[in-house]
Each structure stands twice: as structure tokens, then as C-alpha cells.
Design a protein around this motif. Structure first.
Motif, PDB file in Angstrom:
ATOM      1  N   ALA A 166       0.914  -1.209  -0.085  1.00 29.89           N
ATOM      2  CA  ALA A 166       0.121  -0.173  -0.026  1.00 29.89           C
ATOM      3  C   ALA A 166       0.961   1.123   0.014  1.00 29.89           C
ATOM      4  O   ALA A 166       0.536   2.426  -0.852  1.00 29.89           O
ATOM      5  CB  ALA A 166      -1.023   0.043   1.229  1.00 29.89           C
ATOM      6  N   HIS A 167       1.923   1.166   0.738  1.00 30.39           N
ATOM      7  CA  HIS A 167       2.864   2.422   0.828  1.00 30.39           C
ATOM      8  C   HIS A 167       3.735   2.605  -0.559  1.00 30.39           C
ATOM      9  O   HIS A 167       4.321   3.718  -0.954  1.00 30.39           O
ATOM     10  CB  HIS A 167       3.974   2.263   1.703  1.00 30.39           C
ATOM     11  N   LYS A 168       3.476   1.584  -1.472  1.00 35.70           N
ATOM     12  CA  LYS A 168       4.021   2.025  -3.008  1.00 35.70           C
ATOM     13  C   LYS A 168       3.300   2.343  -4.013  1.00 35.70           C
ATOM     14  O   LYS A 168       3.446   2.319  -5.122  1.00 35.70           O
ATOM     15  CB  LYS A 168       4.750   0.526  -3.359  1.00 35.70           C
ATOM     16  N   LYS A 169       2.099   2.826  -3.733  1.00 31.67           N
ATOM     17  CA  LYS A 169       1.110   3.153  -4.706  1.00 31.67           C
ATOM     18  C   LYS A 169       1.538   4.152  -5.684  1.00 31.67           C
ATOM     19  O   LYS A 169       1.053   4.366  -6.944  1.00 31.67           O
ATOM     20  CB  LYS A 169      -0.541   3.418  -4.058  1.00 31.67           C
ATOM     21  N   ARG A 170       2.241   5.244  -5.242  1.00 34.61           N
ATOM     22  CA  ARG A 170       2.838   6.211  -6.034  1.00 34.61           C
ATOM     23  C   ARG A 170       4.237   6.027  -6.871  1.00 34.61           C
ATOM     24  O   ARG A 170       4.674   6.746  -7.512  1.00 34.61           O
ATOM     25  CB  ARG A 170       2.942   7.342  -5.581  1.00 34.61           C
ATOM     26  N   ALA A 171       4.689   4.642  -6.720  1.00 33.02           N
ATOM     27  CA  ALA A 171       5.937   4.463  -7.173  1.00 33.02           C
ATOM     28  C   ALA A 171       5.656   3.850  -8.792  1.00 33.02           C
ATOM     29  O   ALA A 171       4.625   3.400  -8.990  1.00 33.02           O
ATOM     30  CB  ALA A 171       6.527   3.248  -6.487  1.00 33.02           C
ATOM     31  N   PHE A 172       6.663   4.172  -9.644  1.00 31.38           N
ATOM     32  CA  PHE A 172       6.584   3.639 -11.054  1.00 31.38           C
ATOM     33  C   PHE A 172       7.182   2.244 -10.908  1.00 31.38           C
ATOM     34  O   PHE A 172       8.222   2.069 -10.215  1.00 31.38           O
ATOM     35  CB  PHE A 172       7.516   4.531 -11.804  1.00 31.38           C
ATOM     36  N   PRO A 173       6.809   1.386 -12.041  1.00 30.91           N
ATOM     37  CA  PRO A 173       7.548   0.123 -12.027  1.00 30.91           C
ATOM     38  C   PRO A 173       9.085   0.051 -11.749  1.00 30.91           C
ATOM     39  O   PRO A 173       9.547  -0.992 -11.284  1.00 30.91           O
ATOM     40  CB  PRO A 173       6.917  -0.410 -13.212  1.00 30.91           C
ATOM     41  N   GLU A 174       9.707   1.048 -12.526  1.00 31.44           N
ATOM     42  CA  GLU A 174      11.203   0.971 -12.473  1.00 31.44           C
ATOM     43  C   GLU A 174      11.578   1.123 -11.232  1.00 31.44           C
ATOM     44  O   GLU A 174      12.874   0.739 -10.944  1.00 31.44           O
ATOM     45  CB  GLU A 174      11.765   2.035 -13.562  1.00 31.44           C
ATOM     46  N   GLU A 175      10.963   1.476 -10.110  1.00 33.29           N
ATOM     47  CA  GLU A 175      11.430   1.774  -8.766  1.00 33.29           C
ATOM     48  C   GLU A 175      11.113   0.716  -8.053  1.00 33.29           C
ATOM     49  O   GLU A 175      11.510   0.538  -6.795  1.00 33.29           O
ATOM     50  CB  GLU A 175      10.609   3.126  -8.078  1.00 33.29           C
ATOM     51  N   LEU A 176      10.378  -0.305  -8.470  1.00 32.60           N
ATOM     52  CA  LEU A 176      10.256  -1.439  -7.627  1.00 32.60           C
ATOM     53  C   LEU A 176      11.148  -2.568  -8.095  1.00 32.60           C
ATOM     54  O   LEU A 176      11.993  -2.682  -9.021  1.00 32.60           O
ATOM     55  CB  LEU A 176       8.749  -1.943  -8.022  1.00 32.60           C
ATOM     56  N   SER A 177      11.311  -3.294  -6.784  1.00 29.65           N
ATOM     57  CA  SER A 177      12.326  -4.509  -7.069  1.00 29.65           C
ATOM     58  C   SER A 177      11.570  -5.575  -7.964  1.00 29.65           C
ATOM     59  O   SER A 177      10.288  -5.554  -8.039  1.00 29.65           O
ATOM     60  CB  SER A 177      12.706  -5.191  -5.910  1.00 29.65           C
ATOM     61  N   VAL A 178      11.919  -6.682  -8.383  1.00 27.95           N
ATOM     62  CA  VAL A 178      11.305  -7.665  -9.168  1.00 27.95           C
ATOM     63  C   VAL A 178      10.418  -8.365  -8.359  1.00 27.95           C
ATOM     64  O   VAL A 178       9.265  -8.620  -9.124  1.00 27.95           O
ATOM     65  CB  VAL A 178      12.636  -8.793  -9.724  1.00 27.95           C
ATOM     66  N   GLY A 179      10.644  -8.637  -7.093  1.00 29.08           N
ATOM     67  CA  GLY A 179       9.623  -9.076  -6.226  1.00 29.08           C
ATOM     68  C   GLY A 179       8.482  -8.243  -6.079  1.00 29.08           C
ATOM     69  O   GLY A 179       7.080  -8.785  -5.951  1.00 29.08           O
ATOM     70  N   GLU A 180       8.724  -6.812  -5.645  1.00 32.59           N
ATOM     71  CA  GLU A 180       7.477  -6.097  -5.549  1.00 32.59           C
ATOM     72  C   GLU A 180       6.786  -5.811  -6.798  1.00 32.59           C
ATOM     73  O   GLU A 180       5.497  -5.891  -6.771  1.00 32.59           O
ATOM     74  CB  GLU A 180       8.096  -4.869  -5.378  1.00 32.59           C
ATOM     75  N   ALA A 181       7.194  -5.815  -8.016  1.00 28.69           N
ATOM     76  CA  ALA A 181       6.611  -5.607  -9.315  1.00 28.69           C
ATOM     77  C   ALA A 181       5.603  -6.834  -9.405  1.00 28.69           C
ATOM     78  O   ALA A 181       4.574  -6.769  -9.905  1.00 28.69           O
ATOM     79  CB  ALA A 181       7.625  -5.633 -10.464  1.00 28.69           C
ATOM     80  N   GLN A 182       6.170  -8.150  -8.981  1.00 28.54           N
ATOM     81  CA  GLN A 182       5.333  -9.258  -9.140  1.00 28.54           C
ATOM     82  C   GLN A 182       4.178  -9.246  -8.053  1.00 28.54           C
ATOM     83  O   GLN A 182       2.898  -9.699  -8.734  1.00 28.54           O
ATOM     84  CB  GLN A 182       6.146 -10.621  -9.025  1.00 28.54           C
ATOM     85  N   ARG A 183       4.347  -8.585  -7.045  1.00 27.50           N
ATOM     86  CA  ARG A 183       3.351  -8.522  -5.862  1.00 27.50           C
ATOM     87  C   ARG A 183       2.311  -7.542  -6.527  1.00 27.50           C
ATOM     88  O   ARG A 183       1.177  -7.835  -6.492  1.00 27.50           O
ATOM     89  CB  ARG A 183       4.043  -8.386  -4.805  1.00 27.50           C
TER      90      ARG A 183
END
Length: 241
Positions: A129-146
Motif C-alpha cells: 500500500a505504501h508503494k502506490k505512487r511508485a513507478f514500476p522501474e522503482e520497484l524490485s522484481v519481487g515487488e513488481a510481481q506482487r
């Protein structure tokens, strides 16, 4: 919930037989692993349930409905009942996490007043929920899959199809994804998970359907015949069929 009656599928351009005479029933609320080497037919089986493909012979039923009979809006309504998770997250790189999920809700015709609540609930379920304003490139591979799983959970679908969702993840993130799918199952979803990973099967024992060369060669539930294992050898790896 889902039934395959003597289903075969042959790709006309190549003559490749992806599935041959498959009969299979998945009851409401089951958790089922679909395992086998690359090319065994796992992705084809899931695509038939999603109605991206139609069988050459036989019939696929979903909640008693022959999927071949669906037309136009009926196909779209059918797919709203299914949450699909792929090996790659397929997020739109120019949109934030929140915007990626909102885009799906818009396409599905969900009233805008419901968006915020659905997005928050889906992201909370995957711990992002805390990552809602992040762009995909700012996420780890695991976060992007979640996030991709959150996208699949937006409409609380009764069925979740996951096609090698942990294939690009390290063991820790793979188990994190499995925990999310387990939680969805605990809430009542029917889950079909195509995987090569023995670790997942051991972490959460459930029914295992083994495909080999497009045929079901084994169908086993926990407690039947001892521990769950694939007698054909390694589960395989690499690019999915």
C-alpha cells in the motif's frame, strides 16, 4: 467449477498437439498445482480456461458453461471472474502502481467511486500500500510481481490462474508470492498455479496435476501415495510453453 472433457488442442499452423484427450475437473475452492516440463501444455491449459484459446476437440466448462458457446460480451464477463498472473509482471512502465491498477478498473467498467477502496485493499493484501505512487522501474522484481498479483485480485475473482508467477524470483520472494496466493485461497478463491518449483509444492502441499507431452499423466492430492513428487524427473525450467 472447471471441467475439461476429452480436450485436445492442435495449433493449425504448425500441427503441434499442445494437449491431447485431457479430462480434468477442478472443484470450487481447490488449490491445484499444474506441473511439467516446458512444452508440456501448462500455459495452453490455462489459456483454455481464460478462453484465449478454443479446443480442437472436446469441451472446457466453467461454472457449468461451455466456454466455446460464449460470444462477445460473454467472453469479457467470463474473464472478469478470473484473476490472471503471468511470469513477467506486465506493468505499464509510464504509469504508477496506483495508475496501473486504476487502468484495469477503468477497462473493466468499475465505477470510479470504487477505485480507491479496491486499489487500497488489493495493495494491502500484497503488502505494498505504501508503494502506490511508485513507478514500476522503482520497484524490485519481487515487488513488481506482487503488484501484478494485486492487479489480479482487484475484482475479488473466484478463480486465480497463475502461470509460473515465481519463475523470475529468488526463493524468498517466491515464497512471498505463494503466501499471497494461499491467502486468496483461504478467502475462498479457486487457484491453479503452473510451476516448475519443487519448493512451492513442498511449502504448501496441495493437489498436483502432472502434464507430459500434452497429457495428464498423474493427478494426486496430499496424502495419496506418500509425498508429492514428480516421477518423470525434474520439473523442468526455462521458457514456458
Amino acid at each position: 467449477m472447471i471441467a475439461f472433457h476429452r480436450v485436445s488442442l492442435e495449433y493449425p499452423r504448425t500441427g503441434t498437439k499442445a494437449l491431447y484427450n485431457v479430462s480434468l475437473e477442478v472443484k470450487k475452492g481447490e488449490f491445484v498445482y499444474i506441473v511439467g516440463h516446458s512444452g508440456a501444455g501448462k500455459s495452453t491449459l490455462l489459456s483454455l480456461i481464460l478462453r484465449r484459446l478454443l479446443p480442437t476437440q472436446g469441451a472446457v466448462y466453467f461454472a457449468g458453461q461451455n466456454l466455446k458457446a460464449l460470444k462477445g460480451d460473454g467472453v469479457a464477463l467470463h474473464r472478469r471472474r478470473i484473476g490472471m498472473v503471468f511470469q513477467d509482471h506486465r506493468l505499464l512502465k509510464d504509469l504508477t502502481v496506483e495508475e496501473n491498477l486504476a487502468f484495469v478498473l477503468q477497462v473493466q467498467g468499475v465505477p470510479r467511486r470504487e477505485w480507491e477502496g479496491r486499489i487500497y485493499t488489493a495493495l494491502r493484501r500484497v503488502g505494498l500500500a505504501h508503494k502506490k505512487r511508485a513507478f514500476p522501474e522503482e520497484l524490485s522484481v519481487g515487488e513488481a510481481q506482487r503488484v501484478a498479483i494485486a492487479r489480479a485480485l482487484l475484482l475479488d475473482p473466484p478463480v486465480i490462474l497463475a502461470d509460473e508467477p515465481t519463475g523470475n524470483l529468488d526463493p524468498e520472494n517466491a515464497l512471498s508470492v505463494l503466501e499471497i496466493l494461499k491467502a486468496a485461497h483461504a478467502r475462498g478463491a479457486t487457484v491453479l498455479l503452473a510451476t516448475h518449483s519443487r519448493e512451492l509444492l513442498e511449502a504448501y502441499p496441495a493437489r498436483v496435476v502432472v502434464l507430459k507431452a500434452g497429457q495428464v499423466v498423474r493427478d494426486e492430492r496430499p496424502g495419496e501415495g506418500g509425498s508429492i513428487r514428480v516421477r518423470e524427473g525434474p520439473l523442468g525450467g526455462g521458457k514456458e510453453d
